[in-house]
Design a protein around this motif. Structure first.
Motif, mmCIF file in Angstrom:
data_model
loop_
_atom_site.group_PDB
_atom_site.id
_atom_site.type_symbol
_atom_site.label_atom_id
_atom_site.label_comp_id
_atom_site.label_asym_id
_atom_site.label_seq_id
_atom_site.Cartn_x
_atom_site.Cartn_y
_atom_site.Cartn_z
ATOM 1 N N LEU A 1 -13.410 8.743 6.757
ATOM 2 C CA LEU A 1 -13.741 9.902 7.602
ATOM 3 C C LEU A 1 -14.660 10.907 6.914
ATOM 4 O O LEU A 1 -15.057 11.886 7.522
ATOM 5 N N GLY A 2 -14.953 10.679 5.660
ATOM 6 C CA GLY A 2 -15.776 11.639 4.924
ATOM 7 C C GLY A 2 -15.028 12.928 4.635
ATOM 8 O O GLY A 2 -15.630 13.993 4.514
ATOM 9 N N ALA A 3 -13.716 12.841 4.530
ATOM 10 C CA ALA A 3 -12.904 14.028 4.236
ATOM 11 C C ALA A 3 -12.951 14.311 2.737
ATOM 12 O O ALA A 3 -13.155 13.406 1.928
ATOM 13 N N HIS A 4 -12.741 15.553 2.387
ATOM 14 C CA HIS A 4 -12.836 15.930 0.980
ATOM 15 C C HIS A 4 -11.677 16.836 0.550
ATOM 16 O O HIS A 4 -11.014 17.436 1.372
ATOM 17 N N ARG A 5 -11.486 16.886 -0.743
ATOM 18 C CA ARG A 5 -10.461 17.700 -1.407
ATOM 19 C C ARG A 5 -9.055 17.439 -0.857
ATOM 20 O O ARG A 5 -8.379 18.361 -0.387
ATOM 21 N N PRO A 6 -8.593 16.191 -0.933
ATOM 22 C CA PRO A 6 -7.243 15.908 -0.442
ATOM 23 C C PRO A 6 -6.192 16.611 -1.294
ATOM 24 O O PRO A 6 -6.391 16.826 -2.494
ATOM 25 N N ARG A 7 -5.098 16.959 -0.639
ATOM 26 C CA ARG A 7 -3.990 17.553 -1.386
ATOM 27 C C ARG A 7 -2.679 17.075 -0.780
ATOM 28 O O ARG A 7 -2.594 16.800 0.419
ATOM 29 N N PHE A 8 -1.694 16.970 -1.638
ATOM 30 C CA PHE A 8 -0.379 16.512 -1.222
ATOM 31 C C PHE A 8 0.431 17.732 -0.798
ATOM 32 O O PHE A 8 0.515 18.715 -1.520
ATOM 33 N N ILE A 9 1.019 17.666 0.390
ATOM 34 C CA ILE A 9 1.795 18.773 0.945
ATOM 35 C C ILE A 9 3.260 18.359 1.006
ATOM 36 O O ILE A 9 3.579 17.287 1.525
ATOM 37 N N THR B 1 0.833 -1.203 0.000
ATOM 38 C CA THR B 1 0.000 0.000 0.000
ATOM 39 C C THR B 1 0.868 1.253 0.000
ATOM 40 O O THR B 1 1.689 1.445 0.883
ATOM 41 N N GLY B 2 0.670 2.090 -0.993
ATOM 42 C CA GLY B 2 1.383 3.356 -1.082
ATOM 43 C C GLY B 2 0.700 4.431 -0.245
ATOM 44 O O GLY B 2 -0.436 4.264 0.204
ATOM 45 N N LEU B 3 1.391 5.538 -0.068
ATOM 46 C CA LEU B 3 0.880 6.623 0.772
ATOM 47 C C LEU B 3 -0.422 7.206 0.228
ATOM 48 O O LEU B 3 -1.370 7.427 0.970
ATOM 49 N N GLN B 4 -0.496 7.467 -1.066
ATOM 50 C CA GLN B 4 -1.703 8.059 -1.628
ATOM 51 C C GLN B 4 -2.915 7.139 -1.460
ATOM 52 O O GLN B 4 -3.993 7.581 -1.079
ATOM 53 N N GLN C 1 -3.284 15.723 3.050
ATOM 54 C CA GLN C 1 -4.171 16.421 3.985
ATOM 55 C C GLN C 1 -5.528 16.646 3.329
ATOM 56 O O GLN C 1 -5.614 16.918 2.133
ATOM 57 N N ALA C 2 -6.562 16.522 4.125
ATOM 58 C CA ALA C 2 -7.927 16.810 3.684
ATOM 59 C C ALA C 2 -8.707 17.311 4.896
ATOM 60 O O ALA C 2 -8.265 17.157 6.034
ATOM 61 N N HIS C 3 -9.838 17.915 4.626
ATOM 62 C CA HIS C 3 -10.688 18.414 5.709
ATOM 63 C C HIS C 3 -11.935 17.560 5.808
ATOM 64 O O HIS C 3 -12.565 17.237 4.810
ATOM 65 N N CYS C 4 -12.262 17.196 7.043
ATOM 66 C CA CYS C 4 -13.427 16.363 7.314
ATOM 67 C C CYS C 4 -14.694 17.198 7.225
ATOM 68 O O CYS C 4 -14.648 18.421 7.156
ATOM 69 N N GLY C 5 -15.810 16.535 7.268
ATOM 70 C CA GLY C 5 -17.101 17.200 7.186
ATOM 71 C C GLY C 5 -17.487 17.929 8.468
ATOM 72 O O GLY C 5 -16.740 17.965 9.446
ATOM 73 N N ALA C 6 -18.663 18.480 8.463
ATOM 74 C CA ALA C 6 -19.158 19.285 9.583
ATOM 75 C C ALA C 6 -19.231 18.492 10.888
ATOM 76 O O ALA C 6 -19.056 19.056 11.964
ATOM 77 N N CYS D 1 -7.228 16.512 8.555
ATOM 78 C CA CYS D 1 -6.683 15.178 8.764
ATOM 79 C C CYS D 1 -5.425 15.067 7.914
ATOM 80 O O CYS D 1 -5.439 15.404 6.732
ATOM 81 N N ARG D 2 -4.334 14.613 8.538
ATOM 82 C CA ARG D 2 -3.068 14.435 7.835
ATOM 83 C C ARG D 2 -2.674 12.965 7.885
ATOM 84 O O ARG D 2 -2.795 12.329 8.931
#
Length: 111
Positions: free
Chosen positions: A27-35, A14-17, A49-54, A61-62
């Protein structure tokens, strides 16, 4: 930043991505981006990193691997979720879901 963390061993190969996408989906996170961050003294940090829902207050989340090559299969995955009232419960549920999908816990040290 105060955060809750979880360390798991992904299935072999399993790779990181791929690992990050599984975590974000659960987690229902959206718009992941590689930092990628380059610091002093040739320090280097990278993670997804992505941001979870409300429900988790849009907490970040990282997801980091243990190898310095993000394209390589990772031996362990470090998941960090910004502190929020539901963070501990979310990580417990995430752990349960990933363990059911072939992930495992790291061995506990003897001593």
């Amino acid at each position: 930043m105060t955060a809750r963390t979880l360390l798991l061993l992904p299935p072999p190969g399993t790779g990181l991505q791929s690992a990050a996408q599984r975590v974000f989906d659960a987690l229902g996170a959206h718009r992941p981006r590689f930092i990628e961050r380059h610091g002093a003294n040739q320090s280097y940090d990278f993670y997804w990193q992505a941001h979870c829902g409300a429900a988790l207050g849009r907490a970040a989340c990282r997801v980091r691997g243990d190898l310095w090559e993000p394209q390589e299969p990772q031996n362990s995955i470090h998941i960090e979720l910004e502190a929020h009232a539901g963070a501990a419960l979310a990580l417990a549920g995430l752990q349960e879901e990933l363990l059911a999908r072939g992930w495992s816990l790291p061995p506990t040290p003897i001593g």
